[in-house]
Design a protein around this motif. Structure first.
Motif, PDB file in Angstrom:
ATOM      1  N   PRO A  52       0.798  -1.286   0.023  1.00 43.29           N
ATOM      2  CA  PRO A  52      -0.112  -0.026   0.055  1.00 43.29           C
ATOM      3  C   PRO A  52       0.787   1.410   0.060  1.00 43.29           C
ATOM      4  N   LYS A  53       0.283   2.532  -0.492  1.00 46.80           N
ATOM      5  CA  LYS A  53       1.071   3.677  -0.822  1.00 46.80           C
ATOM      6  C   LYS A  53       1.518   3.998   0.880  1.00 46.80           C
ATOM      7  N   GLY A  54       2.711   4.279   1.134  1.00 46.56           N
ATOM      8  CA  GLY A  54       3.138   4.779   2.406  1.00 46.56           C
ATOM      9  C   GLY A  54       3.311   6.258   2.314  1.00 46.56           C
ATOM     10  N   MET A  55       2.647   7.040   3.211  1.00 47.41           N
ATOM     11  CA  MET A  55       2.700   8.396   3.167  1.00 47.41           C
ATOM     12  C   MET A  55       3.714   9.042   4.332  1.00 47.41           C
ATOM     13  N   HIS A  56       4.573   9.740   3.807  1.00 55.27           N
ATOM     14  CA  HIS A  56       5.496  10.529   4.658  1.00 55.27           C
ATOM     15  C   HIS A  56       5.086  11.677   5.329  1.00 55.27           C
ATOM     16  N   SER A  57       5.945  12.162   6.241  1.00 52.34           N
ATOM     17  CA  SER A  57       5.540  13.138   7.079  1.00 52.34           C
ATOM     18  C   SER A  57       5.342  14.739   6.192  1.00 52.34           C
ATOM     19  N   GLU A  58       4.694  15.771   6.668  1.00 53.26           N
ATOM     20  CA  GLU A  58       4.273  16.794   6.022  1.00 53.26           C
ATOM     21  C   GLU A  58       5.460  17.420   5.671  1.00 53.26           C
ATOM     22  N   ALA A  59       6.427  17.485   6.494  1.00 49.76           N
ATOM     23  CA  ALA A  59       7.710  17.964   6.072  1.00 49.76           C
ATOM     24  C   ALA A  59       8.402  17.459   4.793  1.00 49.76           C
ATOM     25  N   LYS A  60       8.463  16.015   5.015  1.00 45.69           N
ATOM     26  CA  LYS A  60       9.035  15.389   3.786  1.00 45.69           C
ATOM     27  C   LYS A  60       8.260  15.405   2.387  1.00 45.69           C
ATOM     28  N   ILE A  97       5.125  14.436  -3.344  1.00 47.96           N
ATOM     29  CA  ILE A  97       3.470  14.703  -3.629  1.00 47.96           C
ATOM     30  C   ILE A  97       2.967  16.114  -3.210  1.00 47.96           C
ATOM     31  N   ARG A  98       3.968  16.944  -2.627  1.00 47.78           N
ATOM     32  CA  ARG A  98       3.992  18.250  -2.449  1.00 47.78           C
ATOM     33  C   ARG A  98       5.342  18.990  -2.394  1.00 47.78           C
ATOM     34  N   ALA A  99       5.423  20.028  -2.570  1.00 48.78           N
ATOM     35  CA  ALA A  99       6.708  20.771  -2.562  1.00 48.78           C
ATOM     36  C   ALA A  99       6.973  21.269  -1.225  1.00 48.78           C
ATOM     37  N   THR A 100       8.019  21.043  -0.488  1.00 45.82           N
ATOM     38  CA  THR A 100       8.397  21.495   0.907  1.00 45.82           C
ATOM     39  C   THR A 100       9.622  21.782   0.865  1.00 45.82           C
ATOM     40  N   PRO A 101      10.177  22.765   1.789  1.00 47.81           N
ATOM     41  CA  PRO A 101      11.569  23.124   1.867  1.00 47.81           C
ATOM     42  C   PRO A 101      12.516  21.669   2.191  1.00 47.81           C
ATOM     43  N   ASN A 144      12.237  18.669   0.751  1.00 50.33           N
ATOM     44  CA  ASN A 144      12.430  17.707  -0.256  1.00 50.33           C
ATOM     45  C   ASN A 144      12.667  18.803  -1.728  1.00 50.33           C
ATOM     46  N   ALA A 145      13.441  19.977  -1.315  1.00 52.30           N
ATOM     47  CA  ALA A 145      13.626  20.827  -2.360  1.00 52.30           C
ATOM     48  C   ALA A 145      14.771  19.975  -3.133  1.00 52.30           C
ATOM     49  N   PRO A 146      15.901  19.688  -2.190  1.00 58.59           N
ATOM     50  CA  PRO A 146      17.015  18.850  -3.122  1.00 58.59           C
ATOM     51  C   PRO A 146      16.546  18.015  -3.893  1.00 58.59           C
ATOM     52  N   ARG A 147      15.453  17.110  -3.488  1.00 62.18           N
ATOM     53  CA  ARG A 147      15.065  15.829  -4.654  1.00 62.18           C
ATOM     54  C   ARG A 147      14.249  16.440  -5.771  1.00 62.18           C
ATOM     55  N   ARG A 148      13.657  17.505  -5.487  1.00 64.35           N
ATOM     56  CA  ARG A 148      12.820  18.265  -6.631  1.00 64.35           C
ATOM     57  C   ARG A 148      13.767  18.482  -7.572  1.00 64.35           C
ATOM     58  N   GLU A 149      14.893  19.341  -7.190  1.00 65.41           N
ATOM     59  CA  GLU A 149      16.076  19.677  -7.960  1.00 65.41           C
ATOM     60  C   GLU A 149      16.710  18.617  -8.680  1.00 65.41           C
ATOM     61  N   MET A 150      16.824  17.533  -8.015  1.00 64.63           N
ATOM     62  CA  MET A 150      17.339  16.238  -8.581  1.00 64.63           C
ATOM     63  C   MET A 150      16.667  15.807  -9.591  1.00 64.63           C
ATOM     64  N   LEU A 151      15.322  15.813  -9.616  1.00 60.51           N
ATOM     65  CA  LEU A 151      14.343  15.325 -10.768  1.00 60.51           C
ATOM     66  C   LEU A 151      14.467  16.226 -11.791  1.00 60.51           C
ATOM     67  N   ALA A 152      14.487  17.368 -11.556  1.00 63.31           N
ATOM     68  CA  ALA A 152      14.596  18.475 -12.730  1.00 63.31           C
ATOM     69  C   ALA A 152      15.687  18.382 -13.312  1.00 63.31           C
ATOM     70  N   GLN A 153      16.825  18.079 -12.777  1.00 61.84           N
ATOM     71  CA  GLN A 153      18.263  18.282 -13.324  1.00 61.84           C
ATOM     72  C   GLN A 153      18.681  16.871 -14.000  1.00 61.84           C
TER      73      GLN A 153
END
Length: 286
Positions: free
Chosen positions: A34-42, A62-66, A68-77
């Motif tokens: 089943p889908k595992g939901m992480h913390s609001e911060a993550k 699933i939502r942008a947070t401070p 996970n900013a490095p991982r969002r950048e990783m996905l983009a790059q």
């Protein structure tokens, strides 16, 4: 000081759309948690694909947070695909101390937990402690260590059987322009890390009952997987996941039933990255 890192525990693909990735892997015959939901911060969530001794994880933001900013950048790059390898350790705090004593830099000692839906309808908890190798220690991708504190809620028996016969991690493969330079740096990350090279590959052993890490030049990878376009895999990370299966014919049948043509390789069959969220999958006989 004894080196604390005992092998590969799991690896994860960072994906653009988690539910799309889950549908792709289900169509290939995998049983997903089943889908595992992480913390609001993550701001992240995951699905796991479990085997008796290790596992593979699909991770999505699933939502942008401070946080996970490095991982969002990783996905983009770098794009989606196989970004990280998690190592087996007994204790994260002690591992950090031991590696520091050995002159290997780490960072990010952390503990966290997430809720887990259980078969009886109740909710359990999965708890972990992690510590990462410093980026300068790792030639490509992310390599971190994971201490499981609640194995009984992660390795659930009903998650271990897959229609495609998958039963374990066989190897993690990466495209490299400099396997000879990268391999010794990877090898020092594991207690039993050692390098073996031949004309086809450079292999790093990672421990007992543990998948090796294999580095290949573009030419070697093209020979191994002829005709497969690797441009959609994660840049600067890992490229392919080799999986052991108890039934190679079942793996091929699952792919064909999903309308995905399996590609014959010298040891089994491969699924092109566009059908597996940026990861080249290869099934080989267990």
């Amino acid at each position: 000081m004894t080196h604390p890192t005992l092998g590969i525990d799991h690896c994860f693909a960072l994906v653009h759309d988690l539910d799309t990735a889950a549908a792709q892997f289900e169509s290939l015959g995998f049983t997903l948690s089943p889908k595992g939901m992480h913390s609001e911060a993550k701001g992240s969530a995951n699905y796991t694909i479990m085997f008796p001794d290790d596992y593979f994880e699909l991770l999505g933001l699933i939502r942008a947070t401070p946080v996970n900013a490095p991982r969002r950048e990783m996905l983009a790059q770098s794009g989606e695909g196989l970004h990280a390898v998690a190592c087996r350790i007994k204790n994260a705090v002690e591992a950090e101390k031991a590696l520091t004593a050995l002159g290997i830099e780490t960072y990010g000692l952390n503990s966290f937990e997430r809720p887990v839906p259980l078969p009886d309808g109740s909710t359990g908890r999965a708890a972990f402690a992690t510590v990462s190798y410093a980026p300068d220690e790792v030639p490509r991708g992310i390599v971190f260590m994971c201490e499981h504190q609640t194995r009984e809620t992660v390795w659930l028996p009903e998650l271990l059987t897959h229609k495609n016969g998958a039963c374990g991690l066989g190897a993690i493969l990466a495209l490299s322009d400099d396997p000879a330079g990268e391999a010794p740096r990877f090898a020092r990350l594991w207690a039993q890390g050692a390098v073996q090279s031949d004309a086809d590959q450079t292999l790093i052993t990672t421990g007992d009952n543990s998948a090796p890490l294999i580095l290949m030049t573009p030419e070697q990878m093209a020979r191994r997987y002829p005709g497969i376009d690797l441009s959609g895999t994660a840049k600067g990370a890992f490229t392919a996941l080799r999986l052991k299966t108890s039934d190679i014919d079942a793996a091929a049948a699952c792919a064909r039933a999903a309308g995905i043509p399996p590609v014959q390789t010298s040891h089994g069959i491969a699924i092109a990255p566009q059908h597996a969220s940026g990861t080249l999958l290869e099934f080989v006989a267990a």
